[in-house]
Structure formats: C-alpha cells, structure tokens
Design an enzyme around this catalytic site. Structure first.
Site, PDB file in Angstrom:
ATOM      1  N   CYS A  62     -39.356  14.517  -4.411  1.00  0.00           N
ATOM      2  CA  CYS A  62     -39.918  13.222  -4.003  1.00  0.00           C
ATOM      3  C   CYS A  62     -39.201  12.746  -2.743  1.00  0.00           C
ATOM      4  O   CYS A  62     -39.214  13.438  -1.747  1.00  0.00           O
ATOM      5  CB  CYS A  62     -39.839  12.201  -5.135  1.00  0.00           C
ATOM      6  SG  CYS A  62     -40.782  12.668  -6.600  1.00  0.00           S
ATOM      7  N   ASP A 111     -51.797  14.131  -3.369  1.00  0.00           N
ATOM      8  CA  ASP A 111     -50.662  13.202  -3.421  1.00  0.00           C
ATOM      9  C   ASP A 111     -50.906  12.095  -2.395  1.00  0.00           C
ATOM     10  O   ASP A 111     -50.914  12.356  -1.195  1.00  0.00           O
ATOM     11  CB  ASP A 111     -49.379  13.971  -3.086  1.00  0.00           C
ATOM     12  CG  ASP A 111     -48.132  13.117  -3.204  1.00  0.00           C
ATOM     13  OD1 ASP A 111     -48.260  11.884  -3.288  1.00  0.00           O
ATOM     14  OD2 ASP A 111     -47.033  13.691  -3.197  1.00  0.00           O
ATOM     15  N   HIS A 167     -47.717  14.091  -7.756  1.00  0.00           N
ATOM     16  CA  HIS A 167     -46.429  13.690  -7.196  1.00  0.00           C
ATOM     17  C   HIS A 167     -45.420  13.560  -8.353  1.00  0.00           C
ATOM     18  O   HIS A 167     -45.662  12.836  -9.309  1.00  0.00           O
ATOM     19  CB  HIS A 167     -46.592  12.337  -6.489  1.00  0.00           C
ATOM     20  CG  HIS A 167     -45.359  11.893  -5.786  1.00  0.00           C
ATOM     21  ND1 HIS A 167     -44.988  12.377  -4.553  1.00  0.00           N
ATOM     22  CD2 HIS A 167     -44.391  11.016  -6.154  1.00  0.00           C
ATOM     23  CE1 HIS A 167     -43.854  11.809  -4.189  1.00  0.00           C
ATOM     24  NE2 HIS A 167     -43.464  10.983  -5.147  1.00  0.00           N
TER      25      HIS A 167
END
Length: 251
Positions: A134, A189, A221
């Site tokens: 992330c 995403d 995600h």
C-alpha cells in the site's frame, strides 16, 4: 525450515527513535538485508509474520514503525480482523497520520533505516532489498530512487498514487533508480487507475530501469494482508512467489 528469531528494536532517526521489528535466521550469521515498508494499518502481528517468513527464506528483515512520531506500535487500536467497511472510523484516524508522513520526512527516515541495516552484524555487506505494501510500495520506489547505491532491488504491492501528476510523484525518481524493480498492482484499484499504471511503466521504460509491473486480476487494494477484508489468497501467493524470485535473483 530455517529457525527464525524475531526481536523488537529501536532505530535512531534525526527526529527521535523509531520502534521496529527485526527477524533473522536463528543461526545469527549475516544475511542479505530487507527493509519491509508497512501498509497504513501499521506494525502489527501480521506484518511480523510476513517478516518471519522472509527470514525463514534466508534474509534479515527490518520492519520499522513508520508512524513512530505519533507513538510506538500499535499506533491505532485495530481489531484482529480489519474491515474498514464495518469500521469506517479506522481511516478517519489513519488518514491524517499517513498524510503527515511527507516524502521528505519518509526519506529522512529511510536514510536512518538503511544505515541501521548497514551497521547491523546480522546483515551481510552491500546494498539491501526493499518490499512495500500500500503506502509502503510508494516509499519503496522513492527509496530506490533516493538512495540508489544502497538499494539492489525493490518491490511494491497494491501501491496507490505511484504515478500522479503532482511534482512529488514517486515515478519521477525513475531516472535515478539502479535497482531491479517489481510491482504487483491490484486490479481495479481506485488509488492506482490505468493511466497511472501506464505512466509508471513509461517512466521506468524510458529510464532504462530493469523492471516488471503486473496487474493481479481479481485482487483488491491490500490483497496481501491476511488480517484484512481485502485479502486475496491467489494474489498473495503470487506476491510471495514474485518477491522471493526477485530476492533470489538479487542475492
């Protein structure tokens, strides 16, 4: 299976002391270093288990608490299973803390983390590898471009905002990268739309960076994080295969 030792560590930085977790093979001999950049939920049992798995494969792995300016880990009170749809207030807490870690501060810290690894008797001499998740994927790319002589390989998984049109977008460091890069993008995403995937690919190709960028179909995600609702087992297994492959090629 290699036995693994995991310990809490403190890393001195220009702005204080970052707490962290260090995992390494139990024999105590120096191994190639890996800096693991956390996701926004922070240093917690799942990330420690990821570090342990890498250590079992023969690496010395450091996972710093990137939010140390806001306190020791855990910075946020998290449920054992994180589902932001059920607990939207989690992001209300995390958002401001994440935004306060500017690229400038993050790279000042990265310098400290890389120095700490270089000084550790448990880390083999030479450049290290990075892997980030992330927000950590963004930091992985920035670190590879900011400290090219210290980074041999860098990976990022389900990263967001990797190639924006802002002046501090991570993809703009491409021309300084000497490491081999790997990115595993989440399918559909919102934080990394197709135009950013294309912009990142173009920047890396133009800069002549050895790289591979892949979109993982059906993965959301956060797909590598087994303690969250975003977990995607196929995507996670593919991530481990790609990451271990990159590390094997590098070291």
């Amino acid at each position: 299976m290699t036995s693994v030792q995991g310990t809490a560590v403190d890393i001195p930085t220009e702005d204080g002391t970052a707490d962290g977790y260090l995992a390494h093979p139990g024999d105590g001999s120096p191994r190639p270093g890996v800096l693991l950049y956390m996701d926004a939920f922070g240093l917690r049992p799942h990330l420690r288990s990821m570090a342990d798995r890498l250590a079992a494969a023969g690496y010395t792995v450091l996972v710093p608490n990137l939010f140390y300016r806001h306190g020791g880990a855990p910075v946020f009170e998290l449920p054992e299973f994180i589902d932001p749809r059920a607990r939207p207030e989690i992001f209300e807490q995390i958002g401001p803390v994440m935004q306060s870690l500017t690229p400038e501060l993050a790279m000042r810290d990265a310098d400290a983390y890389l120095r700490w690894l270089a000084d550790s008797p448990l880390v083999a001499e030479g450049p290290v590898a990075l892997t980030g998740y992330c927000m950590g994927a963004r930091l992985s790319l920035l670190t590879a471009g900011t400290f090219p002589e210290r980074v041999a390989a860098a990976a990022g998984f389900h990263g967001g905002r990797l190639a924006t049109d802002t002046p501090d977008s991570p993809h703009l460091v491409a021309e300084r990268v000497t490491a081999e890069l790997y990115f595993g993008h989440a399918d559909e995403d919102p934080s990394l739309p197709p135009e950013q995937i294309e912009r990142l690919e173009d920047a890396l190709a133009k800069a002549g960076v050895r790289h591979r960028c892949e979109v993982y179909p059906g993965a959301h995600h956060g797909f590598t994080q087994a303690d969250t609702a975003a977990y995607h087992q196929d995507g996670d297994e593919r991530h481990w295969a790609a990451l271990l492959d990159l590390l094997k090629r590098t070291f």
